[in-house]
Design a protein around this motif. Structure first.
Motif, PDB file in Angstrom:
ATOM      1  N   ILE A  41      93.063  54.502  96.552  1.00 11.66           N
ATOM      2  CA  ILE A  41      93.498  54.786  97.927  1.00 11.66           C
ATOM      3  C   ILE A  41      92.965  56.169  98.284  1.00 11.66           C
ATOM      4  N   ILE A  42      92.238  56.228  99.393  1.00  9.13           N
ATOM      5  CA  ILE A  42      91.701  57.498  99.886  1.00  9.13           C
ATOM      6  C   ILE A  42      92.473  57.863 101.144  1.00  9.13           C
ATOM      7  N   ASP A  43      93.174  58.983 101.094  1.00  5.52           N
ATOM      8  CA  ASP A  43      93.968  59.446 102.227  1.00  5.52           C
ATOM      9  C   ASP A  43      93.585  60.897 102.488  1.00  5.52           C
ATOM     10  N   GLY A  44      92.597  61.072 103.369  1.00  7.29           N
ATOM     11  CA  GLY A  44      92.084  62.417 103.629  1.00  7.29           C
ATOM     12  C   GLY A  44      91.383  62.943 102.388  1.00  7.29           C
ATOM     13  N   ASP A  45      91.836  64.082 101.886  1.00  7.74           N
ATOM     14  CA  ASP A  45      91.254  64.670 100.677  1.00  7.74           C
ATOM     15  C   ASP A  45      91.928  64.172  99.401  1.00  7.74           C
ATOM     16  N   HIS A  46      92.999  63.410  99.547  1.00  8.24           N
ATOM     17  CA  HIS A  46      93.745  62.924  98.378  1.00  8.24           C
ATOM     18  C   HIS A  46      93.245  61.536  97.982  1.00  8.24           C
ATOM     19  N   ILE A  47      92.932  61.373  96.706  1.00 11.55           N
ATOM     20  CA  ILE A  47      92.483  60.087  96.174  1.00 11.55           C
ATOM     21  C   ILE A  47      93.390  59.722  95.006  1.00 11.55           C
ATOM     22  N   ALA A  48      93.953  58.499  95.062  1.00 12.72           N
ATOM     23  CA  ALA A  48      94.878  58.059  94.017  1.00 12.72           C
ATOM     24  C   ALA A  48      94.501  56.672  93.525  1.00 12.72           C
ATOM     25  N   LEU A  49      94.813  56.420  92.281  1.00 15.96           N
ATOM     26  CA  LEU A  49      94.621  55.106  91.691  1.00 15.96           C
ATOM     27  C   LEU A  49      95.694  54.175  92.243  1.00 15.96           C
ATOM     28  N   ASP A  50      95.285  53.000  92.720  1.00 10.80           N
ATOM     29  CA  ASP A  50      96.217  51.989  93.224  1.00 10.80           C
ATOM     30  C   ASP A  50      96.448  50.977  92.095  1.00 10.80           C
ATOM     31  N   THR A  51      97.422  51.263  91.241  1.00  4.27           N
ATOM     32  CA  THR A  51      97.678  50.443  90.060  1.00  4.27           C
ATOM     33  C   THR A  51      98.031  49.015  90.440  1.00  4.27           C
ATOM     34  N   GLU A  52      98.913  48.838  91.397  1.00  6.26           N
ATOM     35  CA  GLU A  52      99.309  47.485  91.814  1.00  6.26           C
ATOM     36  C   GLU A  52      98.140  46.740  92.444  1.00  6.26           C
ATOM     37  N   GLY A  53      97.371  47.423  93.271  1.00  3.40           N
ATOM     38  CA  GLY A  53      96.199  46.800  93.887  1.00  3.40           C
ATOM     39  C   GLY A  53      95.182  46.371  92.849  1.00  3.40           C
ATOM     40  N   THR A  54      94.999  47.192  91.820  1.00  2.00           N
ATOM     41  CA  THR A  54      94.064  46.866  90.742  1.00  2.00           C
ATOM     42  C   THR A  54      94.542  45.628  89.984  1.00  2.00           C
ATOM     43  N   LYS A  55      95.850  45.539  89.694  1.00  2.75           N
ATOM     44  CA  LYS A  55      96.396  44.377  88.991  1.00  2.75           C
ATOM     45  C   LYS A  55      96.175  43.099  89.807  1.00  2.75           C
ATOM     46  N   LYS A  56      96.441  43.164  91.105  1.00  2.00           N
ATOM     47  CA  LYS A  56      96.257  41.992  91.973  1.00  2.00           C
ATOM     48  C   LYS A  56      94.793  41.582  92.040  1.00  2.00           C
ATOM     49  N   LEU A  57      93.910  42.560  92.171  1.00  2.00           N
ATOM     50  CA  LEU A  57      92.483  42.289  92.244  1.00  2.00           C
ATOM     51  C   LEU A  57      91.989  41.619  90.967  1.00  2.00           C
ATOM     52  N   ARG A  58      92.409  42.125  89.819  1.00  2.00           N
ATOM     53  CA  ARG A  58      91.988  41.526  88.539  1.00  2.00           C
ATOM     54  C   ARG A  58      92.548  40.124  88.368  1.00  2.00           C
ATOM     55  N   ALA A  59      93.775  39.893  88.832  1.00  3.51           N
ATOM     56  CA  ALA A  59      94.361  38.547  88.754  1.00  3.51           C
ATOM     57  C   ALA A  59      93.572  37.572  89.624  1.00  3.51           C
ATOM     58  N   GLU A  60      93.168  38.019  90.820  1.00  4.86           N
ATOM     59  CA  GLU A  60      92.361  37.168  91.704  1.00  4.86           C
ATOM     60  C   GLU A  60      91.016  36.832  91.066  1.00  4.86           C
TER      61      GLU A  60
END
Length: 71
Positions: A41-60
């Motif tokens: 997730i990119i929010d301005g200058d802050h970038i964070a790992l989206d753990t839940e999004g990554t899990k869903k993407l890998r499941a798909e």
């Protein structure tokens, strides 16, 4: 706020796919634990790992691969 997927690492840069295009961000700006295929997730200058999004993407992806290789 934007969501992207880590496509690859190229030296000190990280190539991120966002909405069918790519951007390059210095590796030092991302969390150290990110890997290829992770969603971020990119929010301005802050970038964070989206753990839940990554899990869903890998499941798909796993489901699509299973469907593709069914006998």
């Amino acid at each position: 706020m934007q969501k992207g997927i880590i496509d690859r690492f190229e030296g000190d840069l990280v190539v991120i796919e966002i909405e069918n295009s790519t951007i390059n961000i210095p590796r030092k700006k991302l969390p150290k634990e990110v890997n290829v295929g992770d969603q971020i997730i990119i929010d301005g200058d802050h970038i964070a790992l989206d753990t839940e999004g990554t899990k869903k993407l890998r499941a798909e992806i796993d489901t699509m691969a299973d469907d593709l290789f069914e006998e």
